[in-house]
Structure formats: structure tokens, C-alpha cells
Write an enzyme that holds these catalytic residues in place. Structure first.
Site, PDB file in Angstrom:
ATOM      1  N   SER A   1       0.834  -1.143  -0.015  1.00 23.90           N
ATOM      2  CA  SER A   1       0.079  -0.058  -0.029  1.00 23.90           C
ATOM      3  C   SER A   1       0.828   1.496   0.009  1.00 23.90           C
ATOM      4  O   SER A   1       0.478   2.311  -0.778  1.00 23.90           O
ATOM      5  CB  SER A   1      -0.943   0.216   1.349  1.00 23.90           C
ATOM      6  OG  SER A   1      -1.397   1.122   1.498  1.00 23.90           O
TER       7      SER A   1
ATOM      8  N   ALA B   1       3.880   1.685  -1.434  1.00 23.58           N
ATOM      9  CA  ALA B   1       4.445   1.779  -2.470  1.00 23.58           C
ATOM     10  C   ALA B   1       3.463   2.489  -3.324  1.00 23.58           C
ATOM     11  O   ALA B   1       3.886   3.428  -4.058  1.00 23.58           O
ATOM     12  CB  ALA B   1       4.980   0.476  -2.905  1.00 23.58           C
TER      13      ALA B   1
ATOM     14  N   ARG C   1       0.828   4.232  -2.410  1.00 16.83           N
ATOM     15  CA  ARG C   1       0.321   5.699  -2.137  1.00 16.83           C
ATOM     16  C   ARG C   1       1.336   6.811  -2.160  1.00 16.83           C
ATOM     17  O   ARG C   1       0.869   7.947  -2.173  1.00 16.83           O
ATOM     18  CB  ARG C   1      -0.240   5.519  -0.600  1.00 16.83           C
ATOM     19  CG  ARG C   1      -1.547   4.744  -0.660  1.00 16.83           C
ATOM     20  CD  ARG C   1      -2.204   4.869   0.972  1.00 16.83           C
ATOM     21  NE  ARG C   1      -1.267   3.954   1.713  1.00 16.83           N
ATOM     22  CZ  ARG C   1      -0.451   4.769   2.677  1.00 16.83           C
ATOM     23  NH1 ARG C   1      -0.335   5.941   2.721  1.00 16.83           N
ATOM     24  NH2 ARG C   1       0.141   3.741   3.401  1.00 16.83           N
TER      25      ARG C   1
ATOM     26  N   TYR D   1      10.387 -12.216  -7.057  1.00 16.48           N
ATOM     27  CA  TYR D   1      11.480 -11.353  -6.820  1.00 16.48           C
ATOM     28  C   TYR D   1      12.921 -11.669  -7.439  1.00 16.48           C
ATOM     29  O   TYR D   1      13.464 -10.781  -7.916  1.00 16.48           O
ATOM     30  CB  TYR D   1      11.769 -11.228  -5.268  1.00 16.48           C
ATOM     31  CG  TYR D   1      10.530 -11.017  -4.264  1.00 16.48           C
ATOM     32  CD1 TYR D   1       9.503 -10.110  -4.741  1.00 16.48           C
ATOM     33  CD2 TYR D   1      10.607 -11.450  -3.034  1.00 16.48           C
ATOM     34  CE1 TYR D   1       8.344  -9.831  -4.021  1.00 16.48           C
ATOM     35  CE2 TYR D   1       9.456 -11.088  -2.265  1.00 16.48           C
ATOM     36  CZ  TYR D   1       8.365 -10.233  -2.833  1.00 16.48           C
ATOM     37  OH  TYR D   1       7.468 -10.133  -1.885  1.00 16.48           O
TER      38      TYR D   1
ATOM     39  N   LYS E   1      11.622   1.371   6.345  1.00 19.21           N
ATOM     40  CA  LYS E   1      12.167   1.140   7.768  1.00 19.21           C
ATOM     41  C   LYS E   1      11.321   0.022   8.735  1.00 19.21           C
ATOM     42  O   LYS E   1      10.430  -0.209   8.201  1.00 19.21           O
ATOM     43  CB  LYS E   1      11.820   2.510   8.248  1.00 19.21           C
ATOM     44  CG  LYS E   1      10.310   2.868   8.548  1.00 19.21           C
ATOM     45  CD  LYS E   1       9.831   2.531   9.838  1.00 19.21           C
ATOM     46  CE  LYS E   1       8.381   2.800   9.759  1.00 19.21           C
ATOM     47  NZ  LYS E   1       7.686   1.737  10.824  1.00 19.21           N
TER      48      LYS E   1
ATOM     49  N   ARG F   1       1.484  -7.275  11.307  1.00 11.27           N
ATOM     50  CA  ARG F   1       2.020  -6.650  12.114  1.00 11.27           C
ATOM     51  C   ARG F   1       1.973  -7.316  13.638  1.00 11.27           C
ATOM     52  O   ARG F   1       2.668  -6.870  14.722  1.00 11.27           O
ATOM     53  CB  ARG F   1       1.799  -5.121  12.467  1.00 11.27           C
ATOM     54  CG  ARG F   1       2.636  -4.219  11.233  1.00 11.27           C
ATOM     55  CD  ARG F   1       1.933  -2.985  11.303  1.00 11.27           C
ATOM     56  NE  ARG F   1       0.680  -2.925  10.672  1.00 11.27           N
ATOM     57  CZ  ARG F   1       0.112  -1.694  10.434  1.00 11.27           C
ATOM     58  NH1 ARG F   1       0.749  -0.463  10.626  1.00 11.27           N
ATOM     59  NH2 ARG F   1      -1.199  -1.557   9.939  1.00 11.27           N
TER      60      ARG F   1
END
Length: 327
Positions: free
Chosen positions: A14, A16, A18, A57, A96, A164
């Protein structure tokens, strides 16, 4: 390398969509490819922003139209994906924190040195001019000698299934939102910072902390009170409290690109409000990264601050565990 630095996304998050991709507009970089764990998600993201989609990736890292990557996967995967990108010869801007602890962060920075590539943690808030203004006022004696720093970053309760809340993905409030008040302390206080004590709030549903607080003291004897969590009304602020006044920033860490911060300068007989210019701190962080990639700026100081931040978070975590959980 072409004139425009070609960027690949590892993780179609998200943030990335926004903040990062909009920040590319008008910069000296352009988006060329995206990768996600879910191929359909990568395809939809790529179509939205006019880039190529890859099936993973590693496929993205094998492309010849990617000079650097932006990593925005779950925190617990930051170090691994960054190290893989460095090994593939790519520069890396990573969300981060760079890693889950200082030892892991040091290993990533060592990998960057061996590869001769730039790696930078996306510590975007420090690129907003409101912090420079606060530091200049402090240095000019606007509040006298600094006595206390208070900083808080917290968000309302997250959905039960939010990543999280998962320790295996590097979750927990300390790494996610505690990062900000810790770096506010590093920004304005004199190293080294000592963790005098800390608390850690838990929830029986999860194996990570959902909040906490820490008391620090710097080399000049200034105290810092830090608060963070996932169980609060939203707050993103810090205060510099001196012998003759206070400086307060209420949208210190996550201002929108169009937000005009209002710095409050409290003195004994009045309060001054200073409306500061809107800035896109995400663009500021991106420009600093691109300058380092081009060789126009060095990134060693950024890396040292990254490690200092991770070491401080490690010390807060350890002190909180010694104090025991609060529920």
C-alpha cells in the site's frame, strides 16, 4: 547506467502505491518493473503504474532494466530481500526498519560495502523541513537549554489478522511505530543514549508487543519519554521542552505531502504558531537515495544512524522484557 535510474519494486505494498510511486514523478528515476508474491497482484500493480510485472523477486533482480530496487515487504523479510538485491548488483532503498535488530542490520550494511552498492533505510520523516526548523530554533536558544524530549507515535487497534501481529514477519509495535519516537530522540539528543527503563504492553492473542514506553537519558543529562503502540487513538508528535519554553510538532512523523505543519512555540507569556511549507518527505528520502546512487552524496552517515536506531530499539526491547509484560 542510463540517465534515469531504473527502479524495480520488491513488494506491491500500500505504501508503495500511495507514496513511493507518486514520489517518482518528476524525479531522476522511473519505475520499470514490479514483483509480488502473488502474480495477479503484481500484474494489477504493474498495469496501474505502467511497469512490467514479474513472477517473483528473483526474476525481477535478473532483469537488465533495473538499476535499483525499493523493498516494501514485511519487516522480517527486509534484510533477506535487501541482501539478495545487493548480491545481484542492485542499489536498495528499503522500508524502515532496515532489519529486525542491530546485528542483522550490520550484516546488511557489510554486504552493501562488499557489493559496492548503496543501501538506505527509508527514514523519510527526517527529510521534512519542519524538523530542521525545530532544530534551528533549539540551537538559537528559543526555548533555552533542552531539558526533556517527549515523543509519541501510535495508531488505533489493528485488525486481528494484520501482519504486524506476527513475530515471524518482524511484527510488533516497537519496530513499526516505536521506530519514530526513537529516531526523534536520535535526531535531537546527544549520543550516546542510555535506556533508563521501559515498559512493554502485550495482548494474549499475539506473540508481539502491542505497545510500550521508554525513558532515555542522553550524554548531556536530557531525559526523553517515548510512547508507542497499536492500541491508541492516532498520534504522531514530539515536544522539545526547555528551560524557557517548548517546541511542539503535532504531525511530526507521517504528514501527507500537502500538509502544512504548524509548529507551536510556547513561551511564558504567549504561544507563537508558525505555519510551515508543505513538503513530500517521501520525495526527500527518494532524492537523497538517488543522489547517493549517482555518487553525488555519501550514505555512510545514514548507515551509522540506521545502526544507532536499531541498537536503541534493541535496548528498549531488552529493558521492556526485563520489566515484564503489562496487559
Amino acid at each position: 547506467m542510463t540517465d534515469a535510474i531504473r527502479i524495480g519494486l520488491i513488494g506491491c505494498s500500500s505504501i508503495a502505491a500511495r507514496r513511493f510511486v507518486p514520489a517518482l514523478a518528476g524525479s531522476t528515476a522511473r519505475l520499470t518493473a514490479v514483483a509480488a508474491r502473488d502474480p495477479a497482484r503484481a500484474a494489477a500493480f504493474a498495469a496501474r503504474f505502467g511497469a512490467a510485472a514479474t513472477t517473483g523477486y528473483r526474476e525481477l533482480l535478473a532483469r537488465d532494466d533495473v538499476d535499483a530496487v525499493y523493498v516494501s515487504v514485511p519487516t522480517g523479510r527486509h534484510a533477506a530481500e535487501t541482501t539478495a538485491a545487493l548480491a545481484a548488483g542492485r542499489h536498495v532503498l528499503v522500508e524502515k526498519p532496515l532489519a529486525v535488530d542491530a546485528a542483522e542490520g550490520a550484516a546488511v550494511l557489510a554486504a552493501a560495502r562488499r557489493a559496492g552498492r548503496v543501501v538506505m533505510e527509508n527514514r523519510m520523516f527526517v527529510h521534512h523541513g519542519q524538523h530542521r526548523v525545530a532544530a534551528e530554533l533549539l540551537a538559537d536558544g528559543a526555548i533555552g537549554d533542552l531539558r526533556v524530549l517527549g515523543a509519541a507515535m501510535a495508531v488505533p487497534p489493528l485488525p486481528a489478522g494484520d501482519i504486524r501481529h506476527r513475530s515471524d514477519l518482524g511484527g510488533g509495535a516497537l519496530l513499526d511505530v516505536g521506530y519514530y519516537p526513537a529516531h526523534a530522540a536520535l535526531l535531537h539528543l546527544r549520543a550516546p543514549l542510555e535506556v533508563v527503563g521501559a515498559t512493554r504492553r502485550t495482548d494474549p492473542r499475539y506473540d508481539v508487543e502491542v505497545g510500550g514506553a521508554a525513558l532515555l537519558r542522553d550524554a548531556a543529562g536530557v531525559d526523553a519519554h517515548l510512547t508507542y503502540g497499536f492500541t491508541h487513538a492516532y498520534r504522531s508528535r514530539y515536544e522539545l521542552w526547555g528551560e524557557r519554553g517548548r517546541l511542539v510538532l503535532e504531525r511530526a512523523f507521517t504528514p501527507a505531502a500537502g500538509w502544512q505543519p504548524v509548529l507551536r512555540l510556547h513561551r511564558q507569556d504567549r504561544v507563537e504558531l508558525r505555519t510551515l511549507p508543505a513538503e513530500d518527505h517521501f520525495r526527500g528520502a527518494l532524492d537523497a537515495f538517488l543522489a547517493a546512487v549517482r555518487g553525488d552524496a555519501e550514505s555512510a552517515a545514514h548507515g551509522a544512524r540506521t545502526l544507532a536506531g536499531l541498537a536503541l530499539l534493541d535496548a528498549i526491547r531488552a529493558a521492556g522484557r526485563r520489566a515484564g509484560p503489562q496487559r
